[in-house]
Enzyme design. Structure first.
Site, PDB file in Angstrom:
ATOM      1  N   LEU A   1       0.800  -1.222   0.000  1.00 46.57           N
ATOM      2  CA  LEU A   1       0.000   0.000   0.000  1.00 46.57           C
ATOM      3  C   LEU A   1       0.834   1.274   0.000  1.00 46.57           C
ATOM      4  O   LEU A   1       0.299   2.369  -0.021  1.00 46.57           O
ATOM      5  CB  LEU A   1      -0.920   0.017   1.233  1.00 46.57           C
ATOM      6  CG  LEU A   1      -1.990  -1.070   1.253  1.00 46.57           C
ATOM      7  CD1 LEU A   1      -2.723  -1.055   2.580  1.00 46.57           C
ATOM      8  CD2 LEU A   1      -2.964  -0.880   0.105  1.00 46.57           C
ATOM      9  N   ARG A   2       2.138   1.125   0.035  1.00 44.64           N
ATOM     10  CA  ARG A   2       3.007   2.297   0.118  1.00 44.64           C
ATOM     11  C   ARG A   2       2.803   3.247  -1.068  1.00 44.64           C
ATOM     12  O   ARG A   2       2.812   4.462  -0.905  1.00 44.64           O
ATOM     13  CB  ARG A   2       4.469   1.847   0.199  1.00 44.64           C
ATOM     14  CG  ARG A   2       5.418   2.937   0.549  1.00 44.64           C
ATOM     15  CD  ARG A   2       5.338   3.286   2.021  1.00 44.64           C
ATOM     16  NE  ARG A   2       6.232   4.405   2.275  1.00 44.64           N
ATOM     17  CZ  ARG A   2       5.932   5.434   3.021  1.00 44.64           C
ATOM     18  NH1 ARG A   2       4.784   5.482   3.641  1.00 44.64           N
ATOM     19  NH2 ARG A   2       6.781   6.407   3.194  1.00 44.64           N
TER      20      ARG A   2
END
Length: 140
Positions: free
Chosen positions: A62-63
């Site tokens: 999800l970065r």
């Protein structure tokens, strides 16, 4: 850079004073943006589109979503706005995602073209007509 060095060589004091004024103006703008940042909103549809782009590009984790959201909010705050616009996302998404793409070890470094294509697909835009949106402004 060469022109700036020439200006410095001609009149170092004037050059430094001019630069100081620009630096102080930029510093004030950054401080104002920092104060505004917590009040900048990003619409849910825009957040979902960012996630869709990350999904289309097979970005791991999800970065990429987080960094793109934060960067778009920062651009809006820097420009004195409290709402993120589609153009803000376009300006930051290539820098936020292109290094996160899974690559073939024999492939050259991605220029960001895949990110731009995914953005245009998700936002239903013509890539060539909207290419100017993908330039991060360096003007203060």
């Amino acid at each position: 850079v060469v022109d700036q060095r020439t200006s410095f060589d001609k009149d170092p004091e004037s050059f430094s004073n001019n630069l100081l004024a620009k630096q102080e103006a930029l510093q004030k703008k950054v401080i104002a943006a920092q104060e505004k940042l917590n009040h900048v909103n990003i619409d849910e549809d825009l957040r979902l589109n960012i996630s869709a782009i990350c999904g289309d590009l097979d970005v791991d984790g999800l970065r990429g979503d987080i960094v793109t959201n934060r960067s778009a909010r920062a651009i809006a705050a820097f420009e004195g706005r409290t709402e993120v616009q589609e153009e803000d996302i376009a300006r930051v998404i290539t820098c936020s995602l292109r290094h996160r793409l899974r690559k073939d070890p024999l492939e050259q470094v991605d220029s960001g073209e895949r990110v731009i294509q995914a953005f245009c697909k998700v936002f239903d835009l013509d890539e060539k007509e909207n290419l100017s949106k993908f330039q991060l402004s360096t003007e203060a």
